[in-house]
Design a protein around this motif. Structure first.
Motif, PDB file in Angstrom:
ATOM      1  N   ARG A 154      60.374 -23.064-117.420  1.00  0.00           N
ATOM      2  CA  ARG A 154      61.739 -22.318-117.808  1.00  0.00           C
ATOM      3  C   ARG A 154      62.440 -21.648-116.731  1.00  0.00           C
ATOM      4  O   ARG A 154      63.582 -21.735-116.646  1.00  0.00           O
ATOM      5  CB  ARG A 154      61.394 -21.563-118.977  1.00  0.00           C
ATOM      6  CG  ARG A 154      60.916 -22.312-120.325  1.00  0.00           C
ATOM      7  CD  ARG A 154      60.907 -21.390-121.523  1.00  0.00           C
ATOM      8  NE  ARG A 154      60.606 -21.939-122.675  1.00  0.00           N
ATOM      9  CZ  ARG A 154      60.389 -21.654-123.894  1.00  0.00           C
ATOM     10  NH1 ARG A 154      60.382 -20.176-124.094  1.00  0.00           N
ATOM     11  NH2 ARG A 154      59.946 -22.257-124.974  1.00  0.00           N
ATOM     12  N   ILE A 206      65.986 -22.574-115.192  1.00  0.00           N
ATOM     13  CA  ILE A 206      67.109 -21.928-115.150  1.00  0.00           C
ATOM     14  C   ILE A 206      67.677 -21.814-113.693  1.00  0.00           C
ATOM     15  O   ILE A 206      69.025 -21.701-113.553  1.00  0.00           O
ATOM     16  CB  ILE A 206      66.697 -20.278-115.632  1.00  0.00           C
ATOM     17  CG1 ILE A 206      66.190 -20.323-117.064  1.00  0.00           C
ATOM     18  CG2 ILE A 206      67.644 -19.307-115.108  1.00  0.00           C
ATOM     19  CD1 ILE A 206      65.447 -18.865-117.239  1.00  0.00           C
ATOM     20  N   ALA A 236      71.402 -22.743-112.796  1.00  0.00           N
ATOM     21  CA  ALA A 236      72.303 -21.598-112.091  1.00  0.00           C
ATOM     22  C   ALA A 236      72.833 -22.300-110.878  1.00  0.00           C
ATOM     23  O   ALA A 236      74.037 -22.273-110.744  1.00  0.00           O
ATOM     24  CB  ALA A 236      71.729 -20.441-112.019  1.00  0.00           C
ATOM     25  N   ALA A 252      71.632 -15.652-115.008  1.00  0.00           N
ATOM     26  CA  ALA A 252      70.260 -16.232-114.512  1.00  0.00           C
ATOM     27  C   ALA A 252      69.320 -15.341-114.135  1.00  0.00           C
ATOM     28  O   ALA A 252      67.999 -15.494-114.477  1.00  0.00           O
ATOM     29  CB  ALA A 252      70.632 -16.811-113.413  1.00  0.00           C
ATOM     30  N   LEU A 260      67.673 -13.777-117.438  1.00  0.00           N
ATOM     31  CA  LEU A 260      66.925 -14.860-118.251  1.00  0.00           C
ATOM     32  C   LEU A 260      65.620 -14.935-117.441  1.00  0.00           C
ATOM     33  O   LEU A 260      64.448 -15.000-117.945  1.00  0.00           O
ATOM     34  CB  LEU A 260      67.708 -15.933-118.118  1.00  0.00           C
ATOM     35  CG  LEU A 260      68.950 -15.993-119.079  1.00  0.00           C
ATOM     36  CD1 LEU A 260      69.514 -17.343-119.080  1.00  0.00           C
ATOM     37  CD2 LEU A 260      68.360 -15.870-120.394  1.00  0.00           C
ATOM     38  N   ILE A 261      65.606 -14.660-115.971  1.00  0.00           N
ATOM     39  CA  ILE A 261      64.539 -14.769-115.256  1.00  0.00           C
ATOM     40  C   ILE A 261      63.627 -13.725-115.424  1.00  0.00           C
ATOM     41  O   ILE A 261      62.289 -13.766-115.599  1.00  0.00           O
ATOM     42  CB  ILE A 261      64.583 -15.288-113.911  1.00  0.00           C
ATOM     43  CG1 ILE A 261      65.204 -16.459-113.689  1.00  0.00           C
ATOM     44  CG2 ILE A 261      63.578 -15.083-112.786  1.00  0.00           C
ATOM     45  CD1 ILE A 261      65.875 -16.721-112.397  1.00  0.00           C
TER      46      ILE A 261
END
Length: 269
Positions: free
Chosen positions: A21, A25, A29, A70, A73-74
């Motif tokens: 995942r 991402i 991005a 991004a 989310l990371i």
């Protein structure tokens, strides 16, 4: 050891991190940034003036939003998002920025401020510390200016804090151009002004919705005339000034006007 333990405690266990995942991402991005940097400017330059300005000014904002989303989310996938961990992470980042990349951080902050103040946008013609050109890209740390000599100049946003920014068109297609004429004093000033005004209005590059002005200043060596007018597109500014200069000179020769010598003008300056 205590500092190292603090860093280690912030991150999840290796087995708990969804690497697929995280990679997905990063790829998404990267694709979004590619579209933002390559596709949107190409589309924008084919749009009408005001719409083009809006689209170009949105490009750096979109880039910032993509990077922030991004990053968040990371971070959620590699760090256990508890209050203690986030405070520890922000402290680590703050220490790193303070000691290692102070100037870089200053440019990043200035770049964020520029999104609000809009001192320059893609497509603007600006002068920063003697470099004049069109803003090609606005990155997080710097802007890329393309000069009329086809040279890219990379200028950090940190210049915002200490350097005046001269913006010739400020997100619009209105960029004033000036053509200069240096004449000896013995001539009919009214006739010259009318002739130069006609030269400007008959140019194929002139923007007729904007005013054309002919300014005259008397000096020791003669009279200095300036045509102030606007081209249809800012990119036409050099062709426009060349057209005004060539046809203006030919028209004044037809009036029998004598031009001031270079030596006289140089002495005045």
């Amino acid at each position: 050891m205590e500092f190292q333990d603090t860093i280690i405690s912030v991150f999840r266990e290796a087995g708990d991190i969804a690497l697929f995942r995280v990679a997905a991402i990063i790829v998404l991005a990267w694709a979004a940034l590619l579209v933002d940097q390559k596709v949107l400017p190409t589309i924008a330059r084919k749009l009408p003036g005001r719409i083009r300005a809006y689209v170009l000014s949105a490009i750096p904002l979109i880039r910032l939003i993509v990077l922030i989303v991004a990053a968040l989310l990371i971070v959620r996938r590699i760090i256990d998002p508890t209050l203690e961990n986030m405070v520890a992470l922000l402290g680590i980042v703050g220490v790193g920025l303070g000691f290692a990349v102070k100037d870089y951080a200053s440019s990043l902050i200035a770049g964020t401020v520029s999104l609000y103040e809009n001192p320059y946008r893609p497509g603007d013609w600006v002068t920063i510390e003697g470099a004049y050109g069109e803003v090609q890209n606005i990155n997080l740390r710097s802007i890329d200016i393309l000069t009329p000599d086809d040279t890219h100049v990379i200028i950090p946003h940190g210049k915002l804090w200490t350097t005046p920014i001269f913006n010739a068109n400020m997100g619009t297609n209105k960029l004033q151009c000036v053509a200069h004429f240096y004449l000896r004093p013995d001539h009919d000033g009214v006739a010259v002004r009318r002739r130069l005004n006609d030269v400007a209005l008959s140019s194929p590059y002139v923007q007729l919705t904007s005013p054309v002005t002919v300014v005259a200043v008397e000096t020791k060596w003669g009279t200095h005339y300036r045509i102030r007018a606007y081209p249809i597109e800012p990119q036409q500014q050099f062709a426009f000034v060349t057209d005004l200069t060539e046809r203006g000179k030919a028209s004044l020769v037809g009036l029998g006007v004598e031009f001031a010598t270079a030596a006289a003008v140089a002495d005045e300056r």
